[in-house]
Design a protein around this motif. Structure first.
Motif, mmCIF file in Angstrom:
data_model
loop_
_atom_site.group_PDB
_atom_site.id
_atom_site.type_symbol
_atom_site.label_atom_id
_atom_site.label_comp_id
_atom_site.label_asym_id
_atom_site.label_seq_id
_atom_site.Cartn_x
_atom_site.Cartn_y
_atom_site.Cartn_z
ATOM 1 N N ARG A 83 0.826 -1.211 0.000
ATOM 2 C CA ARG A 83 0.000 0.000 0.000
ATOM 3 C C ARG A 83 0.857 1.256 0.000
ATOM 4 N N CYS A 84 1.922 1.263 0.798
ATOM 5 C CA CYS A 84 2.813 2.420 0.848
ATOM 6 C C CYS A 84 3.466 2.654 -0.503
ATOM 7 N N ILE A 85 3.921 1.581 -1.135
ATOM 8 C CA ILE A 85 4.576 1.719 -2.439
ATOM 9 C C ILE A 85 3.586 2.274 -3.453
ATOM 10 N N ARG A 86 2.370 1.748 -3.470
ATOM 11 C CA ARG A 86 1.356 2.259 -4.403
ATOM 12 C C ARG A 86 1.034 3.722 -4.134
ATOM 13 N N HIS A 87 0.938 4.089 -2.850
ATOM 14 C CA HIS A 87 0.614 5.469 -2.474
ATOM 15 C C HIS A 87 1.700 6.428 -2.959
ATOM 16 N N LYS A 90 1.712 6.809 -6.735
ATOM 17 C CA LYS A 90 0.673 7.723 -7.219
ATOM 18 C C LYS A 90 1.070 9.174 -7.003
ATOM 19 N N SER A 91 1.732 9.439 -5.884
ATOM 20 C CA SER A 91 2.135 10.819 -5.600
ATOM 21 C C SER A 91 3.332 11.252 -6.434
ATOM 22 N N GLY A 92 3.986 10.306 -7.107
ATOM 23 C CA GLY A 92 5.083 10.643 -8.001
ATOM 24 C C GLY A 92 6.455 10.506 -7.382
ATOM 25 N N LEU A 93 6.524 10.079 -6.125
ATOM 26 C CA LEU A 93 7.817 9.924 -5.466
ATOM 27 C C LEU A 93 8.574 8.713 -6.012
ATOM 28 N N LEU A 94 7.846 7.669 -6.385
ATOM 29 C CA LEU A 94 8.456 6.459 -6.933
ATOM 30 C C LEU A 94 8.032 6.282 -8.383
ATOM 31 N N VAL A 95 8.935 5.722 -9.177
ATOM 32 C CA VAL A 95 8.619 5.397 -10.568
ATOM 33 C C VAL A 95 8.933 3.920 -10.785
ATOM 34 N N PRO A 96 8.146 3.243 -11.636
ATOM 35 C CA PRO A 96 8.396 1.820 -11.867
ATOM 36 C C PRO A 96 9.744 1.602 -12.562
ATOM 37 N N ALA A 97 10.402 0.542 -12.177
ATOM 38 C CA ALA A 97 11.673 0.178 -12.810
ATOM 39 C C ALA A 97 11.395 -0.952 -13.785
ATOM 40 N N GLY A 98 11.340 -0.655 -15.053
ATOM 41 C CA GLY A 98 11.098 -1.686 -16.063
ATOM 42 C C GLY A 98 9.645 -2.088 -16.122
ATOM 43 N N ASP A 99 9.406 -3.258 -16.734
ATOM 44 C CA ASP A 99 8.047 -3.779 -16.840
ATOM 45 C C ASP A 99 7.580 -4.256 -15.476
ATOM 46 N N ASN A 110 12.064 8.657 -7.833
ATOM 47 C CA ASN A 110 11.987 9.659 -8.887
ATOM 48 C C ASN A 110 12.930 10.802 -8.514
ATOM 49 N N ALA A 111 14.059 10.908 -9.216
ATOM 50 C CA ALA A 111 15.102 11.868 -8.869
ATOM 51 C C ALA A 111 14.614 13.310 -9.011
ATOM 52 N N GLN A 112 13.749 13.565 -9.977
ATOM 53 C CA GLN A 112 13.268 14.930 -10.194
ATOM 54 C C GLN A 112 12.434 15.413 -9.012
ATOM 55 N N VAL A 113 11.576 14.550 -8.511
ATOM 56 C CA VAL A 113 10.720 14.931 -7.381
ATOM 57 C C VAL A 113 11.564 15.133 -6.129
ATOM 58 N N VAL A 114 12.545 14.274 -5.922
ATOM 59 C CA VAL A 114 13.404 14.400 -4.746
ATOM 60 C C VAL A 114 14.201 15.699 -4.808
ATOM 61 N N ALA A 115 14.724 16.034 -5.995
ATOM 62 C CA ALA A 115 15.468 17.287 -6.152
ATOM 63 C C ALA A 115 14.568 18.490 -5.897
ATOM 64 N N ALA A 116 13.328 18.429 -6.365
ATOM 65 C CA ALA A 116 12.379 19.519 -6.131
ATOM 66 C C ALA A 116 12.063 19.662 -4.644
ATOM 67 N N GLN A 117 11.930 18.533 -3.938
ATOM 68 C CA GLN A 117 11.656 18.579 -2.501
ATOM 69 C C GLN A 117 12.829 19.185 -1.741
ATOM 70 N N LYS A 118 14.046 18.809 -2.146
ATOM 71 C CA LYS A 118 15.226 19.370 -1.477
ATOM 72 C C LYS A 118 15.330 20.867 -1.715
ATOM 73 N N ALA A 119 15.022 21.301 -2.943
ATOM 74 C CA ALA A 119 15.077 22.724 -3.255
ATOM 75 C C ALA A 119 14.030 23.497 -2.459
ATOM 76 N N ALA A 120 12.841 22.912 -2.319
ATOM 77 C CA ALA A 120 11.781 23.563 -1.554
ATOM 78 C C ALA A 120 12.160 23.651 -0.079
ATOM 79 N N ALA A 121 12.786 22.607 0.437
ATOM 80 C CA ALA A 121 13.207 22.615 1.839
ATOM 81 C C ALA A 121 14.302 23.649 2.063
ATOM 82 N N ALA A 122 15.214 23.761 1.102
ATOM 83 C CA ALA A 122 16.287 24.747 1.229
ATOM 84 C C ALA A 122 15.734 26.163 1.150
#
Length: 139
Positions: A83-87, A90-99, A110-122
């Motif tokens: 459930r956590c992984i699916r949640h 959906k929020s975009g924090l994780l992306v599927p790896a392959g099929d 998802n590296a882009q979302v993590v970078a955006a979160q770090k920038a927002a925190a900074a």
């Protein structure tokens, strides 16, 4: 088979019966010790502190995020880990790896979302005014 009589001696019927009764009273040899696996005491419900911990630690887990890694690291049930992984997918924090397979979830961060979160925190940390240090009182 037991000890064989020395040459020239034969076992009597009493000795044979006694040996047979001794064997039936002994316990059978076991092949292994039968080591039992320790039972896991994983959580089946998420409270706010556990959710926030998962939310902050999940991006730091690395390239491979599966149900078993989430379950082991955060000590949650397998269904709760799914459930956590699916949640978070959906929020975009994780992306599927392959099929994807319906039986095994394999995700990466998802590296882009993590970078955006770090920038927002900074940015939020930079917006906070610095607390002024009080000058020591002169005596």
């Amino acid at each position: 088979m037991g000890k064989q009589p020395t040459q020239g001696q034969k076992k009597t019927k009493d000795q044979i019966a006694k040996a047979a009764s001794q064997r039936s009273k002994q316990t059978k040899k076991k092949w292994t010790k039968g080591r039992a696996k320790d039972k896991l005491n994983n959580a089946v419900y998420l409270d706010n502190t556990a959710y926030k911990q998962i939310e902050t630690q999940l991006p730091k887990m690395g390239a491979l995020i599966t149900v078993s890694t989430v379950s082991d690291k955060f000590k949650v049930n397998g269904s709760l880990a799914r459930r956590c992984i699916r949640h978070f997918a959906k929020s975009g924090l994780l992306v599927p790896a392959g099929d994807q397979n319906s039986k095994q979830y394999i995700y990466t961060v998802n590296a882009q979302v993590v970078a955006a979160q770090k920038a927002a925190a900074a940015a939020a940390a930079a917006d906070k005014p610095q607390a002024q240090k009080k000058a020591p009182a002169k005596k």
